[in-house]
Design a protein around this motif. Structure first.
Motif, PDB file in Angstrom:
ATOM      1  N   TRP A  36     -20.679 109.806 -18.324  1.00  0.00           N
ATOM      2  CA  TRP A  36     -21.215 108.407 -18.877  1.00  0.00           C
ATOM      3  C   TRP A  36     -20.168 108.044 -19.765  1.00  0.00           C
ATOM      4  CZ3 TRP A  36     -25.176 105.993 -17.227  1.00  0.00           C
ATOM      5  CH2 TRP A  36     -25.616 104.661 -17.808  1.00  0.00           C
ATOM      6  N   GLU A  37     -19.826 108.778 -20.805  1.00  0.00           N
ATOM      7  CA  GLU A  37     -18.656 108.064 -21.651  1.00  0.00           C
ATOM      8  C   GLU A  37     -17.306 107.465 -20.913  1.00  0.00           C
ATOM      9  OE1 GLU A  37     -19.265 107.259 -25.039  1.00  0.00           O
ATOM     10  OE2 GLU A  37     -21.065 107.998 -24.730  1.00  0.00           O
ATOM     11  N   LYS A  38     -17.101 108.241 -19.952  1.00  0.00           N
ATOM     12  CA  LYS A  38     -15.863 107.694 -19.212  1.00  0.00           C
ATOM     13  C   LYS A  38     -16.080 106.535 -18.472  1.00  0.00           C
ATOM     14  CE  LYS A  38     -12.841 110.441 -16.928  1.00  0.00           C
ATOM     15  NZ  LYS A  38     -11.782 111.232 -17.350  1.00  0.00           N
ATOM     16  N   THR A  39     -17.580 106.334 -18.074  1.00  0.00           N
ATOM     17  CA  THR A  39     -17.896 105.028 -17.240  1.00  0.00           C
ATOM     18  C   THR A  39     -17.775 103.853 -18.206  1.00  0.00           C
ATOM     19  OG1 THR A  39     -19.055 106.457 -15.727  1.00  0.00           O
ATOM     20  CG2 THR A  39     -19.812 104.165 -15.898  1.00  0.00           C
ATOM     21  N   LYS A  40     -18.316 103.988 -19.535  1.00  0.00           N
ATOM     22  CA  LYS A  40     -18.346 103.058 -20.587  1.00  0.00           C
ATOM     23  C   LYS A  40     -17.206 102.698 -20.845  1.00  0.00           C
ATOM     24  CE  LYS A  40     -22.205 104.814 -22.861  1.00  0.00           C
ATOM     25  NZ  LYS A  40     -22.943 105.170 -24.247  1.00  0.00           N
ATOM     26  N   LEU A  41     -16.225 103.376 -20.845  1.00  0.00           N
ATOM     27  CA  LEU A  41     -14.658 102.995 -21.217  1.00  0.00           C
ATOM     28  C   LEU A  41     -14.087 102.229 -20.056  1.00  0.00           C
ATOM     29  CD1 LEU A  41     -13.231 106.391 -22.669  1.00  0.00           C
ATOM     30  CD2 LEU A  41     -13.828 104.387 -23.927  1.00  0.00           C
ATOM     31  N   CYS A  42     -14.549 102.298 -18.754  1.00  0.00           N
ATOM     32  CA  CYS A  42     -13.768 101.460 -17.541  1.00  0.00           C
ATOM     33  C   CYS A  42     -14.509 100.088 -17.295  1.00  0.00           C
ATOM     34  CB  CYS A  42     -13.936 102.409 -16.360  1.00  0.00           C
ATOM     35  SG  CYS A  42     -13.096 103.816 -16.277  1.00  0.00           S
ATOM     36  N   SER A  43     -15.824  99.948 -17.804  1.00  0.00           N
ATOM     37  CA  SER A  43     -16.585  98.747 -17.911  1.00  0.00           C
ATOM     38  C   SER A  43     -15.865  97.813 -18.630  1.00  0.00           C
ATOM     39  CB  SER A  43     -17.995  98.936 -17.787  1.00  0.00           C
ATOM     40  OG  SER A  43     -18.430  99.694 -19.313  1.00  0.00           O
ATOM     41  N   PRO A  44     -16.021  96.361 -18.122  1.00  0.00           N
ATOM     42  CA  PRO A  44     -15.583  95.085 -19.002  1.00  0.00           C
ATOM     43  C   PRO A  44     -16.417  94.898 -19.899  1.00  0.00           C
ATOM     44  CG  PRO A  44     -16.151  94.565 -16.768  1.00  0.00           C
ATOM     45  CD  PRO A  44     -16.473  96.184 -16.780  1.00  0.00           C
TER      46      PRO A  44
END
Length: 44
Positions: A36-44
């Motif tokens: 989930w944290e990795k996804t947050k880092l990838c979103s604009p």
């Protein structure tokens, strides 16, 4: 229960990991939070 995606990226309903104890639930929670944290880092 934890279901994983197949090679096509879709959830494979035939493959799952089951567990009932607290250690398994905690491991699933940590794994979810990690991705989930990795996804947050990838979103604009």
């Amino acid at each position: 229960m934890l279901e994983l995606p197949g090679q096509d990226g879709k959830i494979d309903q035939n493959t799952a990991i089951f567990g009932y104890d607290d250690k398994f639930r905690e491991w699933c929670k940590k794994l979810f939070q990690y991705y989930w944290e990795k996804t947050k880092l990838c979103s604009p």
